[in-house]
Design an enzyme around this catalytic site. Structure first.
Site, PDB file in Angstrom:
ATOM      1  CE  LYS A 177      35.425  27.578  51.080  1.00 41.65           C
ATOM      2  NZ  LYS A 177      35.423  27.681  49.602  1.00 41.65           N
ATOM      3  N   GLY A 229      38.067  37.941  50.350  1.00 42.90           N
ATOM      4  CA  GLY A 229      37.161  37.700  49.226  1.00 42.90           C
ATOM      5  C   GLY A 229      36.326  38.939  48.963  1.00 42.90           C
ATOM      6  N   GLY A 234      31.975  38.703  52.498  1.00 39.51           N
ATOM      7  CA  GLY A 234      32.541  39.220  53.751  1.00 39.51           C
ATOM      8  C   GLY A 234      31.440  39.644  54.706  1.00 39.51           C
ATOM      9  CD  GLU A 251      43.265  42.070  54.588  1.00 41.59           C
ATOM     10  OE1 GLU A 251      42.966  43.046  53.870  1.00 41.59           O
ATOM     11  OE2 GLU A 251      44.134  42.108  55.467  1.00 41.59           O
ATOM     12  CB  CYS A 285      42.104  42.800  46.510  1.00 43.63           C
ATOM     13  SG  CYS A 285      43.649  42.212  47.222  1.00 43.63           S
ATOM     14  CD  GLU A 381      37.389  43.972  43.645  1.00 42.32           C
ATOM     15  OE1 GLU A 381      36.461  43.315  44.164  1.00 42.32           O
ATOM     16  OE2 GLU A 381      38.538  43.989  44.084  1.00 42.32           O
TER      17      GLU A 381
END
Ligand code: NAD
Length: 482
Positions: A177, A229, A234, A251, A285, A381
């Protein structure tokens, strides 16, 4: 451009391009202009069912294909990716926004993933267990079946390949996806893979937003999940996976620290930190989000890193500037909001901090000084070109600052003193630590996070563990009647 971007893109299911079941579409936007590039099919849960069904039907034959042949097919995909590197890189640059030279680097990574895991396909061996003379016990490594993979928008084609190549090498079939704002390159990769011999149904690519993502992570016939993501998504994926007891590799994000000691080569530390935070507009990331700099060299570091930040030219990715736009409007707004947060928290804007005065989603390379480790801009982040520079006094404090966040994806140490560099590297709580460089990872090096940065490892031979389960077979050699 050496190729034409189509007006309309469809889902890739069972070896063919098809519309979404209900005919829904969305536009993918050029982040350098804010204008649409193309109309793309918007998958629904029905399309997820179709793709999972196709994958489940194709998987047994793919798994039964000899490992050597699977490997050869993946090597052909690698060759085809290299032959189409200009096209894939331009498509990625246009859709995602990154400078085309960086997109080329990503595409070479795609070829390397297929090459590397193609080479591994016929080396996925089991072992025998020393159970004594009366028994033979051995293990085999089997594919799970259908691998569902949910991909973000920062490295669309590279991260697709990062998961697809090991999954296919291990004999799984895959349903990807793609992210809603960057669907084009994964569709083209699927087409190239199909032309190179990946059987119909073994690799399917769905485009669309959260709905097909949720449907894939909820799906009872998906046997293993790979998600890359944000942390909240997640967590949602992991909750769905708990319902069906499906293993999941996550991840997730990072808030990575570069520790710069007085023993560092300052020019090199500034160079790598700038690469670490301004590459791909900081939408990485593993970016160097925080520079944790010894107070004796703090001012010199700031002066040089500001010079570097100010040297970046901004422009559309396809013109290969120093930095492209951010990927989409809501993300661009979020990065600008974080810059306001930093100012309101009392940090000093040493450079940048504004949207660039042009169309598209451009934010200036930004450096904050006077940053306290507990400020939101030093904890959360931002995923943009925003460096926070934090001073430290002694090495224990540097380690505390580096580890004092909820993430643990990457970190870095800059020091020419090998004892100091390695001792600090060992104390940084992260899945990857770079010494005197940034983004040092390659397809051969495992990658993944500690703490909220995720579960499991991608890349390297370790990634294959996520796509294979071990079966023990035991054989009785003893005659119970004798
Ligand atoms: P995101 O979590 O918003 O979306 C990721 C993917 O999940 C997209 O394809 C999205 O459509 C899909 N999705 C959205 N809602 C869903 C749901 N409820 N169920 C299932 N799927 C759903 O992340 P993003 O904004 O696309 O990417 C940025 C984030 O990704 C950052 O946090 C970044 O650090 C992280 N990231 C991590 C790595 C890594 O390897 N650790 C690599 C790249 C990006």
């Amino acid at each position: 451009m050496a190729f034409e971007i189509h007006d309309r893109y469809q889902l890739f299911v069972d070896g063919a391009f098809v519309d979404a079941a209900d005919g829904e579409t969305r536009e993918t936007i050029d982040p350098a202009t804010g204008e649409p590039i193309a109309t793309v099919a918007e998958a629904t849960a029905t399309d997820v069912d179709r793709a999972v069904e196709a994958a489940a039907a194709a998987q047994p034959e793919w798994a039964a294909t000899s490992a050597a042949e699977r490997g050869r097919i993946l090597q052909r995909v690698a060759r085809s990716v290299r032959e189409h590197a200009d096209e894939l890189a331009e498509l990625e640059s246009r859709d995602q926004g990154k400078p085309v030279s960086q997109a080329h680097h990503d595409v070479e990574g795609v070829a390397r993933f297929f090459e590397y895991y193609g080479g591994a396909a016929d080396k996925l061996e089991g072992r025998t267990a020393p159970t004594g003379a009366d028994k033979l016990a051995f293990t085999e490594r089997e594919p799970y079946g259908v691998s569902g993979q949910i991909v973000p928008w920062n490295f669309p084609v590279n991260l697709t390949a990062r998961g697809v190549a090991p999954a296919l090498a291990a004999g799984n079939a895959v349903v990807v996806k793609a992210a809603p704002t960057t669907p084009l390159s994964a569709l083209r990769l699927a087409e190239l893979a199909s032309e190179a011999g990946v059987p119909d149904g073994a690799l399917n690519v769905l485009t669309g937003g959260a709905e097909p993502g949720e449907a894939l992570s909820d799906h009872g016939d998906v046997d293993v999940l790979t998600f890359t993501g944000s942390v909240p998504t997640g967590q949602a994926v992991m909750q769905s996976a708990a319902e069906t007891i499906t293993p999941v590799t996550l991840e997730l994000g990072g808030k990575n620290a570069a520790i710069v000691t007085p023993e560092a080569d300052l020019g090199s530390a500034v160079f790598w930190t700038s690469i670490g935070i301004f590459t791909n507009g900081g939408q990485i990331c593993s970016a160097a989000d925080r520079a944790v700099v010894h107070e004796s060299i703090y001012d010199d570091f700031v002066e040089s890193v500001v010079d570097r930040a100010e040297s970046y030219d901004l422009g559309p990715g396809v013109e290969d500037p120093g930095m492209g736009p951010l990927n989409h409007e809501s993300h661009y707004e979020s990065v600008l909001e974080y810059i306001d947060v930093g100012v309101n928290e009392g940090a000093t804007l040493a450079t940048g901090g504004e949207a660039a005065d042009r169309e598209g989603f451009f934010v200036e390379p930004t450096v904050f000084t006077d940053v306290e480790p507990d400020m939101r801009i030093a904890q959360e982040e931002i995923f943009g070109p925003v460096l926070t520079v934090i001073p430290y006094g002694d090495p224990a404090e540097a380690v505390d600052i580096a580890n004092g966040v909820e993430y643990g994806l990457t970190g870095g140490v800059f020091s020419q003193d090998v004892d100091e560099a390695l001792s600090l590297a060992r104390r940084v709580d992260a899945g990857t630590v770079y010494v005197n460089e940034w983004f040092g990872g390659t397809p051969e090096t495992p990658f993944g996070g500690t703490k909220k940065s995720g579960i499991g490892r991608e890349k390297g031979l370790e990634a294959l563990d996520a796509y294979l389960q071990t079966k023990s077979i035991t054989v009785n050699l003893d005659d119970p009647t004798a």
